[in-house]
Design an enzyme around this catalytic site. Structure first.
Site, PDB file in Angstrom:
ATOM      1  N   LYS A  20       0.848  -1.211   0.000  1.00 17.71           N
ATOM      2  CA  LYS A  20       0.000   0.000   0.000  1.00 17.71           C
ATOM      3  C   LYS A  20       0.875   1.250   0.000  1.00 17.71           C
ATOM      4  O   LYS A  20       0.644   2.185  -0.761  1.00 17.71           O
ATOM      5  CB  LYS A  20      -0.878   0.001   1.251  1.00 17.71           C
ATOM      6  CG  LYS A  20      -1.555   1.327   1.547  1.00 17.71           C
ATOM      7  CD  LYS A  20      -2.423   1.283   2.775  1.00 17.71           C
ATOM      8  CE  LYS A  20      -1.679   1.465   4.049  1.00 17.71           C
ATOM      9  NZ  LYS A  20      -1.345   2.853   4.418  1.00 17.71           N
ATOM     10  N   ASN A  21       1.908   1.237   0.857  1.00 21.20           N
ATOM     11  CA  ASN A  21       2.692   2.462   1.055  1.00 21.20           C
ATOM     12  C   ASN A  21       3.728   2.714  -0.036  1.00 21.20           C
ATOM     13  O   ASN A  21       4.413   3.737  -0.011  1.00 21.20           O
ATOM     14  CB  ASN A  21       3.346   2.441   2.441  1.00 21.20           C
ATOM     15  CG  ASN A  21       2.303   2.588   3.533  1.00 21.20           C
ATOM     16  OD1 ASN A  21       1.149   2.931   3.267  1.00 21.20           O
ATOM     17  ND2 ASN A  21       2.676   2.279   4.759  1.00 21.20           N
ATOM     18  N   ARG A  91      -4.769  10.695   4.911  1.00 22.03           N
ATOM     19  CA  ARG A  91      -3.745  11.728   4.975  1.00 22.03           C
ATOM     20  C   ARG A  91      -2.650  11.489   3.945  1.00 22.03           C
ATOM     21  O   ARG A  91      -1.924  12.405   3.584  1.00 22.03           O
ATOM     22  CB  ARG A  91      -3.185  11.863   6.366  1.00 22.03           C
ATOM     23  CG  ARG A  91      -2.730  10.623   7.014  1.00 22.03           C
ATOM     24  CD  ARG A  91      -2.090  10.921   8.322  1.00 22.03           C
ATOM     25  NE  ARG A  91      -1.359  12.162   8.303  1.00 22.03           N
ATOM     26  CZ  ARG A  91      -0.190  12.342   7.704  1.00 22.03           C
ATOM     27  NH1 ARG A  91       0.329  11.344   7.031  1.00 22.03           N
ATOM     28  NH2 ARG A  91       0.405  13.504   7.730  1.00 22.03           N
ATOM     29  N   CYS A 115      -5.193  11.996  13.292  1.00 19.93           N
ATOM     30  CA  CYS A 115      -4.950  10.576  13.085  1.00 19.93           C
ATOM     31  C   CYS A 115      -4.825   9.908  14.458  1.00 19.93           C
ATOM     32  O   CYS A 115      -4.297  10.478  15.393  1.00 19.93           O
ATOM     33  CB  CYS A 115      -3.648  10.425  12.303  1.00 19.93           C
ATOM     34  SG  CYS A 115      -3.314   8.743  11.871  1.00 19.93           S
ATOM     35  N   ARG A 120       0.621  14.255  13.110  1.00 19.11           N
ATOM     36  CA  ARG A 120       1.117  13.967  11.754  1.00 19.11           C
ATOM     37  C   ARG A 120       1.411  15.273  10.999  1.00 19.11           C
ATOM     38  O   ARG A 120       0.752  15.590  10.033  1.00 19.11           O
ATOM     39  CB  ARG A 120       0.087  13.141  10.978  1.00 19.11           C
ATOM     40  CG  ARG A 120      -0.406  11.888  11.628  1.00 19.11           C
ATOM     41  CD  ARG A 120       0.616  10.789  11.764  1.00 19.11           C
ATOM     42  NE  ARG A 120       1.060  10.248  10.509  1.00 19.11           N
ATOM     43  CZ  ARG A 120       0.446   9.274   9.843  1.00 19.11           C
ATOM     44  NH1 ARG A 120      -0.663   8.779  10.317  1.00 19.11           N
ATOM     45  NH2 ARG A 120       0.918   8.815   8.704  1.00 19.11           N
ATOM     46  N   ASP A 306       4.723   0.291  11.852  1.00 22.02           N
ATOM     47  CA  ASP A 306       3.459  -0.290  11.366  1.00 22.02           C
ATOM     48  C   ASP A 306       3.288  -1.738  11.796  1.00 22.02           C
ATOM     49  O   ASP A 306       2.246  -2.334  11.531  1.00 22.02           O
ATOM     50  CB  ASP A 306       3.379  -0.216   9.835  1.00 22.02           C
ATOM     51  CG  ASP A 306       3.271   1.217   9.371  1.00 22.02           C
ATOM     52  OD1 ASP A 306       3.454   1.462   8.164  1.00 22.02           O
ATOM     53  OD2 ASP A 306       3.033   2.089  10.224  1.00 22.02           O
ATOM     54  N   VAL A 328       8.961   6.292  16.466  1.00 26.71           N
ATOM     55  CA  VAL A 328       8.446   7.006  15.300  1.00 26.71           C
ATOM     56  C   VAL A 328       7.144   7.718  15.643  1.00 26.71           C
ATOM     57  O   VAL A 328       6.971   8.908  15.390  1.00 26.71           O
ATOM     58  CB  VAL A 328       8.256   6.035  14.115  1.00 26.71           C
ATOM     59  CG1 VAL A 328       7.733   6.782  12.888  1.00 26.71           C
ATOM     60  CG2 VAL A 328       9.580   5.348  13.786  1.00 26.71           C
ATOM     61  N   ARG A 398      -8.690  -0.506   4.961  1.00 29.32           N
ATOM     62  CA  ARG A 398      -7.895   0.558   4.338  1.00 29.32           C
ATOM     63  C   ARG A 398      -6.542   0.029   3.882  1.00 29.32           C
ATOM     64  O   ARG A 398      -5.947   0.547   2.940  1.00 29.32           O
ATOM     65  CB  ARG A 398      -7.680   1.703   5.338  1.00 29.32           C
ATOM     66  CG  ARG A 398      -8.928   2.491   5.677  1.00 29.32           C
ATOM     67  CD  ARG A 398      -8.575   3.729   6.438  1.00 29.32           C
ATOM     68  NE  ARG A 398      -7.458   4.407   5.796  1.00 29.32           N
ATOM     69  CZ  ARG A 398      -6.762   5.400   6.371  1.00 29.32           C
ATOM     70  NH1 ARG A 398      -7.079   5.814   7.575  1.00 29.32           N
ATOM     71  NH2 ARG A 398      -5.774   5.981   5.747  1.00 29.32           N
TER      72      ARG A 398
HETATM   73  C1  EPZ Z   1       4.362   6.745   6.325  1.00 27.75           C
HETATM   74  O1  EPZ Z   1       3.620   7.784   6.936  1.00 27.75           O
HETATM   75  C2  EPZ Z   1       3.414   5.567   6.225  1.00 27.75           C
HETATM   76  N1  EPZ Z   1       2.275   5.917   5.396  1.00 27.75           N
HETATM   77  C3  EPZ Z   1       2.943   5.168   7.616  1.00 27.75           C
HETATM   78  O2  EPZ Z   1       2.123   4.010   7.478  1.00 27.75           O
HETATM   79  C4  EPZ Z   1       4.157   4.823   8.457  1.00 27.75           C
HETATM   80  O3  EPZ Z   1       3.730   4.518   9.777  1.00 27.75           O
HETATM   81  C5  EPZ Z   1       5.134   5.997   8.487  1.00 27.75           C
HETATM   82  O4  EPZ Z   1       5.481   6.377   7.144  1.00 27.75           O
HETATM   83  C6  EPZ Z   1       6.415   5.670   9.233  1.00 27.75           C
HETATM   84  O5  EPZ Z   1       7.048   4.601   8.619  1.00 27.75           O
HETATM   85  C7  EPZ Z   1       2.440   5.945   4.056  1.00 27.75           C
HETATM   86  O6  EPZ Z   1       3.511   5.685   3.541  1.00 27.75           O
HETATM   87  C8  EPZ Z   1       1.226   6.273   3.239  1.00 27.75           C
HETATM   88  P1  EPZ Z   1       6.562   9.969   8.387  1.00 27.75           P
HETATM   89  P2  EPZ Z   1       4.246   9.280   6.969  1.00 27.75           P
HETATM   90  O7  EPZ Z   1       6.452  11.248   7.675  1.00 27.75           O
HETATM   91  O8  EPZ Z   1       5.097   9.492   5.790  1.00 27.75           O
HETATM   92  C9  EPZ Z   1       7.185  13.030  11.950  1.00 27.75           C
HETATM   93  C10 EPZ Z   1       0.215   2.698   7.755  1.00 27.75           C
HETATM   94  O9  EPZ Z   1      -0.261   2.147   8.769  1.00 27.75           O
HETATM   95  N2  EPZ Z   1       7.085  14.047  10.897  1.00 27.75           N
HETATM   96  O10 EPZ Z   1       7.655   9.031   8.028  1.00 27.75           O
HETATM   97  O11 EPZ Z   1       3.145  10.206   7.243  1.00 27.75           O
HETATM   98  C11 EPZ Z   1       5.872  12.275  12.144  1.00 27.75           C
HETATM   99  O12 EPZ Z   1       5.047  12.965  13.069  1.00 27.75           O
HETATM  100  C12 EPZ Z   1       0.732   4.107   7.837  1.00 27.75           C
HETATM  101  O13 EPZ Z   1       0.331   2.141   6.637  1.00 27.75           O
HETATM  102  C13 EPZ Z   1       7.350  15.381  11.218  1.00 27.75           C
HETATM  103  O14 EPZ Z   1       7.646  15.706  12.360  1.00 27.75           O
HETATM  104  O15 EPZ Z   1       5.177   9.184   8.256  1.00 27.75           O
HETATM  105  C14 EPZ Z   1       6.345  10.957  12.691  1.00 27.75           C
HETATM  106  O16 EPZ Z   1       6.555  11.047  14.075  1.00 27.75           O
HETATM  107  C15 EPZ Z   1       0.506   4.718   9.211  1.00 27.75           C
HETATM  108  N3  EPZ Z   1       7.255  16.314  10.232  1.00 27.75           N
HETATM  109  C16 EPZ Z   1       7.677  10.727  11.981  1.00 27.75           C
HETATM  110  O17 EPZ Z   1       8.104  12.026  11.522  1.00 27.75           O
HETATM  111  C17 EPZ Z   1       6.931  15.992   8.940  1.00 27.75           C
HETATM  112  O18 EPZ Z   1       6.890  16.895   8.086  1.00 27.75           O
HETATM  113  C18 EPZ Z   1       7.601   9.790  10.794  1.00 27.75           C
HETATM  114  O19 EPZ Z   1       6.572  10.277   9.960  1.00 27.75           O
HETATM  115  C19 EPZ Z   1       6.668  14.634   8.638  1.00 27.75           C
HETATM  116  C20 EPZ Z   1       6.763  13.678   9.625  1.00 27.75           C
END
Ligand code: EPZ
Length: 463
Positions: A20-21, A91, A115, A120, A306, A328, A398
């Site tokens: 998916k991701n 999102r 979320c 996020r 995840d 994370v 989802r």
């Molecule tokens: C991706 O989300 C995945 N979703 C998530 O999977 C996954 O949990 C996550 O990466 C971490 O591996 C998709 O790929 C669609 P991040 P993403 O930006 O990109 C912080 C699932 O269950 N952060 O890597 O949104 C954030 O708050 C989903 O399939 C900032 O601070 O995650 C988090 O603590 C859930 N500022 C950490 O970084 C930003 O601008 C990692 O977030 C962006 C993120």
């Protein structure tokens, strides 16, 4: 909702669907291509359907072909609004921001909603795009972005929780058109980011360093659509490995990439789970006793956040005390109260949960709160004694392609039913007697204490 009859070992063969991701950012990146992209292995998920609607609203044709492939092409480059009504459902729709800026020079994308797994923000996404020359403002819950000419820059994308997966995707999709050289340090190394980079390079982009924290991108003028097959879903694969380990079963899991699961396989082996690897297949055999283990969810190649909830479910029936930490998403523990309804002995301590393993979980009615929590509850129900009901399984849909059908083919007993009183299993309903307040039986228990007034007890009056 699901009605699950637990205590049945999973035995047989299952196959992992496409990731998916990886599929979501790659579908969004089709916005930058000339011609028609054809994507194979895109799973049939609610999130894919939602993103398809977002892309259609952005002037894309998105069609699922009879062979299951998805064809994407641009029909109207004037539309650049990703509306809140669509983005709030998922999102990850924010993944269209970078491609729109890269290809069309402007974007209006709703800020993603809240979320259940924690905060996020997208500040790092915007930092990277601004570094490439985009003018970005936020107003009425929307990101308004515009750029005349993207110019290469040196960008640091690390945040206080490590790298950002979709942030790296967004910045990469804009940087491929930026004049000159762009470097992205503290880039995400997740296989899904690599898969997106490979798709962009196949279209003519010049990205080096994929899978490492340092990317080097040389800007090009045009990208031409290609066919691409999405990588297998390592999170679904991990969920299946854990399902076999939890139910005392033996599963052959096909269509996985062992290298993407190194942390997960290592942790399971340390818990005593037997795992044989053959090319793109894993054969997992549950041990008689699972050993406790401390788990920390980290950016790739660490154990994925995840899979944190699924590991928590597994550790709840391991022998000993385990500590699970999520670096994370430190608040990603919505599954714990529901697991406790099934008898799990877990205590939340800040960004950790402390688990005292018990022999067996017991069936109960539980409520899913997010995608991976619902997977964890399903695993727990499969392992539990007796029947369980899991509500709000729309969260599961989802991110998993009919997971209950895959599990039922290898011995599970999961029924997807309408949530109404008559579908509640009798075993989970309280009897008439249990529903009555506990009547004290005077014959064999001492009378309840009589509360004496101060006068009756001879106590001095308050001064
Ligand atoms: C991706 O989300 C995945 N979703 C998530 O999977 C996954 O949990 C996550 O990466 C971490 O591996 C998709 O790929 C669609 P991040 P993403 O930006 O990109 C912080 C699932 O269950 N952060 O890597 O949104 C954030 O708050 C989903 O399939 C900032 O601070 O995650 C988090 O603590 C859930 N500022 C950490 O970084 C930003 O601008 C990692 O977030 C962006 C993120």
């Amino acid at each position: 909702m699901f009605v699950v009859r637990g205590g049945r070992p999973l035995r047989g063969r299952v196959s992992v669907s496409g990731a998916k991701n990886a599929a979501l950012p790659i579908m969004a990146a089709a916005l930058v291509a000339n011609g028609t992209s054809v994507l194979h292995g895109v799973p049939d998920l609610v999130d894919v359907t939602t993103l398809s609607s977002v892309l259609r609203s952005l002037g894309m044709n998105v069609d699922r072909r009879p062979d299951g492939a998805i064809a994407l092409s641009t029909c109207d480059e004037q539309r650049c609004l990703a509306d809140y009504e669509l983005v709030r459902r998922m999102r990850a729709s924010v993944c269209v921001l970078g491609p729109l800026l890269g290809r069309r020079g402007r974007a209006c994308v709703s800020l993603p909603g809240g979320c259940n797994i924690g905060h996020r923000p997208i500040d790092l996404h915007l930092k990277g795009l601004r570094a490439l020359g985009a003018k970005i403002t936020i107003d009425r819950g929307y990101v308004f972005a515009r750029v005349d000419r993207l110019v290469g820059a040196d960008i640091y994308l690390g945040g206080s929780f490590g790298s950002t997966v979709t942030g790296t995707c967004n910045v990469m999709c804009a940087a491929v058109f930026a004049k000159g050289i762009t470097t992205i340090s503290a880039a995400a190394c997740e296989p899904e980011v690599v898969d997106l980079g490979n798709y962009l390079n196949a279209m003519g982009a010049k990205i080096e360093g994929l899978g490492t924290p340092l990317l080097r991108i040389e800007g090009v003028d045009d990208l031409n659509a290609v066919e691409h097959t999405v990588i297998p879903d390592r999170i679904e694969a991990a969920t299946m490995l854990i399902a076999a380990a939890m139910t005392g079963g033996r599963l052959q899991v096909d269509n996985l990439v062992p290298a993407h699961l190194a942390g997960v396989i290592d942790a399971l082996r340390m818990m005593g789970v037997m795992i044989e690897i053959h090319d793109h297949t894993a054969i997992v055999t549950a041990p008689d006793t699972l050993r406790a283990l401390d788990i920390t969810a980290l950016p790739y190649p660490g154990i994925p956040t995840d899979v944190q909830a699924q590991f928590t479910a597994l550790l709840s029936i391991a022998e000993g005390i385990s500590v699970v930490t999520d670096k994370v998403f430190p608040d990603r523990f919505m599954h714990i109260p529901e697991l406790m309804r099934m008898g799990a002995n877990v205590r939340r301590e800040g960004a950790c949960s402390i688990i005292a393993g018990i022999k067996t979980l017991s069936g109960a009615c539980v409520m899913a709160s997010d995608l991976r929590a619902s997977a964890a509850l399903l695993l727990a129900a499969l392992a539990a004694d007796g029947e369980s009901v899991i509500r709000r399984v729309y969260h599961l849909d989802r991110g998993y392609e009919r997971l209950e059908l895959k599990f039922n083919k290898v011995g599970a007993d999961i029924a997807r039913v309408v949530d109404q009183p008559e579908t509640m299993p009798a075993s989970l309903q309280l009897s008439e007697e249990e529903q009555q307040p506990l009547a004290v039986d005077s014959s064999d228990s001492p009378p309840p204490p009589k509360f004496l007034s101060r006068r009756e007890s001879g106590q001095p009056k308050f001064k």
